[in-house]
Design an enzyme around this catalytic site. Structure first.
Site, PDB file in Angstrom:
ATOM      1  N   GLY A  98       0.816  -1.214   0.000  1.00 55.62           N
ATOM      2  CA  GLY A  98       0.000   0.000   0.000  1.00 55.62           C
ATOM      3  C   GLY A  98       0.847   1.259   0.000  1.00 55.62           C
ATOM      4  O   GLY A  98       0.313   2.356   0.045  1.00 55.62           O
ATOM      5  N   HIS A 106     -12.389  16.789   0.494  1.00 55.00           N
ATOM      6  CA  HIS A 106     -11.464  16.316   1.533  1.00 55.00           C
ATOM      7  C   HIS A 106     -11.352  17.346   2.656  1.00 55.00           C
ATOM      8  O   HIS A 106     -11.768  18.496   2.512  1.00 55.00           O
ATOM      9  CB  HIS A 106     -10.067  16.097   0.940  1.00 55.00           C
ATOM     10  CG  HIS A 106      -9.938  14.846   0.135  1.00 55.00           C
ATOM     11  ND1 HIS A 106     -10.337  14.771  -1.177  1.00 55.00           N
ATOM     12  CD2 HIS A 106      -9.464  13.604   0.446  1.00 55.00           C
ATOM     13  CE1 HIS A 106     -10.109  13.548  -1.633  1.00 55.00           C
ATOM     14  NE2 HIS A 106      -9.578  12.822  -0.678  1.00 55.00           N
ATOM     15  N   HIS A 107     -10.751  16.926   3.748  1.00 59.11           N
ATOM     16  CA  HIS A 107     -10.395  17.811   4.870  1.00 59.11           C
ATOM     17  C   HIS A 107      -9.470  18.921   4.362  1.00 59.11           C
ATOM     18  O   HIS A 107      -8.763  18.742   3.366  1.00 59.11           O
ATOM     19  CB  HIS A 107      -9.693  16.991   5.955  1.00 59.11           C
ATOM     20  CG  HIS A 107      -8.468  16.315   5.470  1.00 59.11           C
ATOM     21  ND1 HIS A 107      -7.240  16.940   5.441  1.00 59.11           N
ATOM     22  CD2 HIS A 107      -8.275  15.087   4.941  1.00 59.11           C
ATOM     23  CE1 HIS A 107      -6.351  16.123   4.928  1.00 59.11           C
ATOM     24  NE2 HIS A 107      -6.958  14.987   4.611  1.00 59.11           N
ATOM     25  N   PRO A 143      -2.869   1.402  -5.165  1.00 56.21           N
ATOM     26  CA  PRO A 143      -2.855   2.803  -4.713  1.00 56.21           C
ATOM     27  C   PRO A 143      -4.017   3.102  -3.780  1.00 56.21           C
ATOM     28  O   PRO A 143      -4.026   4.104  -3.105  1.00 56.21           O
ATOM     29  CB  PRO A 143      -2.977   3.595  -6.018  1.00 56.21           C
ATOM     30  CG  PRO A 143      -3.541   2.654  -7.018  1.00 56.21           C
ATOM     31  CD  PRO A 143      -3.169   1.263  -6.582  1.00 56.21           C
ATOM     32  N   ASN A 144      -5.009   2.223  -3.712  1.00 60.53           N
ATOM     33  CA  ASN A 144      -6.224   2.495  -2.945  1.00 60.53           C
ATOM     34  C   ASN A 144      -6.814   1.161  -2.505  1.00 60.53           C
ATOM     35  O   ASN A 144      -7.108   0.311  -3.332  1.00 60.53           O
ATOM     36  CB  ASN A 144      -7.222   3.248  -3.831  1.00 60.53           C
ATOM     37  CG  ASN A 144      -8.392   3.793  -3.044  1.00 60.53           C
ATOM     38  OD1 ASN A 144      -8.674   3.351  -1.937  1.00 60.53           O
ATOM     39  ND2 ASN A 144      -9.073   4.760  -3.626  1.00 60.53           N
ATOM     40  N   LYS A 190      -5.314  18.902   3.406  1.00 58.90           N
ATOM     41  CA  LYS A 190      -4.748  18.247   2.225  1.00 58.90           C
ATOM     42  C   LYS A 190      -4.025  19.294   1.384  1.00 58.90           C
ATOM     43  O   LYS A 190      -4.554  20.378   1.157  1.00 58.90           O
ATOM     44  CB  LYS A 190      -5.888  17.606   1.421  1.00 58.90           C
ATOM     45  CG  LYS A 190      -5.436  16.773   0.233  1.00 58.90           C
ATOM     46  CD  LYS A 190      -6.618  16.005  -0.351  1.00 58.90           C
ATOM     47  CE  LYS A 190      -6.189  15.183  -1.567  1.00 58.90           C
ATOM     48  NZ  LYS A 190      -5.155  14.182  -1.236  1.00 58.90           N
TER      49      LYS A 190
END
Lengths: 256, 256, 256, 256
Positions: free
Chosen positions: C83, C140-141, C111-112, C144
């Site tokens: 990961g 997103h928060h 990647p995810n 980032k």
């Protein structure tokens, strides 16, 4: 006397051949407390409005003719509800002078008659000072030529003003690496994103975020019919608000 | 004297070992305008609260002890913010009598400290009289034992009361063939649907619909941290609201 | 012999002190069909991995060490689930050469690991050729630093490739008057909008529109725990996929 | 010869005076690769269909006449796309016998022509085995008489079958105290909630949840126009699928 409340309001519609005007003609016709006395379009004379006996007029025409229409109505003591754009500061100021000379007459100029949209913007502004972050996403059909929408710009301005008054800092944003445009545009410090998608009509979301929580206020306009409850609410309340009112929220009971 | 505004509020937390209490201890500790003077848990004596010099107390304990805690605080002129459940009509009435004898002291009892949730419920009630239809969907993790949630029931009651006052009829519904439960449950005539899904925390949507338009008010609680801004707002405002206040919305500036 | 299927897989975790690694240690430990035989962090020697008897290793370290870790594992015939980021074309090509020399060993580089995210991207790509319009919103928060997110870029690339292969023209857009950034950024011709909001974690919506309809594929990551079902699915399937697999979707049964 | 691909398909529409039929007439007329050769309504004879030279027919009539229409078309070697309901097991079986005697002719019977809806259901079923929890919310205008919708029932059945085949247990639910109906109805073990709201048309959300994540698949039908791309896709592909196909997904390329 006890029956007086059931006398219908006499209403004329200007711009009756346009898309919004045609909807208004139908809506007034269907309203149990109103009687449609005139439906005038391009080429009709304003004298027909005076002759119709209208107590109320709904102007859904074009920027070129709305000012003359409204001035005529005020001079004839007809309460007026206006959905036409083009009312800049100069026109508004002139209208206020005219209304000062006709103190019993009311005019409502509303850039937006969708009740849900007006409510969502008012709620968003009010809530925005309690949250660290606020952003706007507006979504429309792909034939729209401007981005962001006028409603999104006004909503952002209302939010920015409310946050400034409460001394709330700008929404946090650590972005240091951005593909141009990813973070949207800025309106008075509020980020606005414009989506254009086949199938959509007119939609807007205000996203408000604080630690561990999000508040989302979303409005969807699926159809021009969505403006008619606001037009009728305007007609029903304009006589009780003499002088000039800008924005349907002035007639809504939003005291919480 | 000019520095007086920067004297920190002296705050104690009761139930400091519980999950909410532990969050509150951290939040008070991090607030620049507060000083944590006591963090008491099960087994600690209320005399420690008195000895701590606390001007404010946050009660996040259990229904069995909250009443004694609050009464002790009021008798010692300590303003109190309560997040514990269990305050029925009898307890509230007794507390009001006690507060009448201590007129300078304030108590806030809030069933919900998430600002976004309180705002969403207030907005939903206010908006609901302008729409034909209203329904509620609440979504929670699947370990929750009651359906619908207490917040959904309260939201439905607020909406029902507002619509009744404005003489708005019930939401239209032509359903004649229903698989049992499909249309949700009814709370004071408002339909409520409860979703239970792994991964979720606590979420609620109020859907309002009129001709051609929809207004959606959604709140997401992702984390217990979402309650802390509301707890701190309570502490900051309780002294200015002597007597009993039920519900954080009593402290919010929502006049529109 | 009939019990053989219940012999647990022997699993080691590298990067066990990191946030993702610590979650993986807990997840492997809790999985009924796995046995955690090593949890190694910074400073530990890879010889401990060899000595542990691990049949499988989960690498959740840092770009600087992941290549050496994976090469060591392959050389010791340990199936590997990765990961960690930092696998560019050169590293991938070198790894494929190494795997050619160890034909029984499998490596998954993902990647995810959020199953919902992987599924949403795959579905979006597949659906996108049936719709006139497609846009992406990622949320997103606000801590980032990059916009748009890597997942959004990959999703846009998948969509663009699928539409190109089916000769679908670009999404229609009549915008002629744009406040800079309103329409988002472009990734291979697909518009992407990045929202940053306190309270959020990692969320993505793909909006697909055609005449009179919209399809929305939304994924919400609320918590790092969302990656663990994908990590475990990787461990359970990597031995059956010798050689190199990039992307968890290679292990999912998505044939429709 | 090289121009052969541009010879338009000759298409007839049955039920041309109904709401769906009228849309289909417009859609066929506007399709560059099709030529409308007949638009027949109640009272017209099927002989007019034979005389029109149609190679394809779209049946959007009523349950009472659809079977006779389709049989007539098959007997005349006209490929047929059917959007009319009322095809029970007996009728389908009879039709298959007839088609066995006319092996070059194709019939598509589709309960739903909205591409987005068909895709959403297929994706939901495929994804559902990777998540602990799944529930469905369907939302429609308040004049709908049945709850839940037929599409929601079919989606739930597809999901239940896929989860059963993969031995996924039922969605977890700790509810012990429920106001009757709060948790919706159950279709093959899947919870379904039906919202009825003025302003809506036809909408559906499938919510899938696992630890720390949620996948949402939402479809919105705003307008009957949303069915036309599916009808045209049916006409374009029916000749390549001789025999009977039930469901538009049989023609979609969904291999992932």
């Amino acid at each position: 006397m006890t029956e007086q409340h059931s006398v219908p309001k006499l209403v004329a519609v200007l711009g009756a051949n346009g898309r919004m005007g045609a909807e208004a003609v139908k809506a007034v016709d269907a309203a149990p407390d109103m009687k449609l006395v005139a439906a005038l379009g391009r080429g009709d004379s304003l004298e027909q409005l005076a002759a119709s006996g209208a107590q109320y007029v709904v102007d859904l025409t074009v920027p070129e003719s709305t000012e003359a229409n409204v001035r005529f109505a005020v001079e004839h003591a007809i309460h007026t509800v206006v959905g036409t754009t083009g009312w800049d500061e100069g026109r508004l100021s002139d209208l206020e002078s005219l209304l000062a000379a006709h103190p019993g007459t009311g005019v409502l100029i509303a850039p937006n008659f969708a009740l849900g949209s007006v409510l969502a913007s008012a709620f968003a502004a009010k809530a925005s000072k309690y949250f660290e972050s606020v952003e706007i996403i507006e979504l429309h059909h792909p034939d729209k030529v401007d981005a962001p929408s006028g409603t999104a710009v006004r909503t952002a301005q209302l939010i920015a003003a409310e946050r400034a008054a409460a001394q709330v800092p700008q929404s946090p944003d650590a972005t240091t690496s951005e593909r141009a445009g990813a973070r949207g545009c800025e309106v008075d410090g509020v980020r606005v994103h414009s989506v254009r998608l086949r199938g959509l009509v007119a939609h807007q979301e205000v996203l408000l975020g604080g630690p561990g929580e999000q508040l989302t206020l979303r409005h969807d306009s699926f159809d021009r019919a969505s403006f008619m409850p606001g037009v009728l609410l305007g007609v029903r309340n304009v006589a009780a608000h003499p002088g000039l009112t800008v924005g349907l929220d002035g007639y809504l009971d939003l005291g919480l």
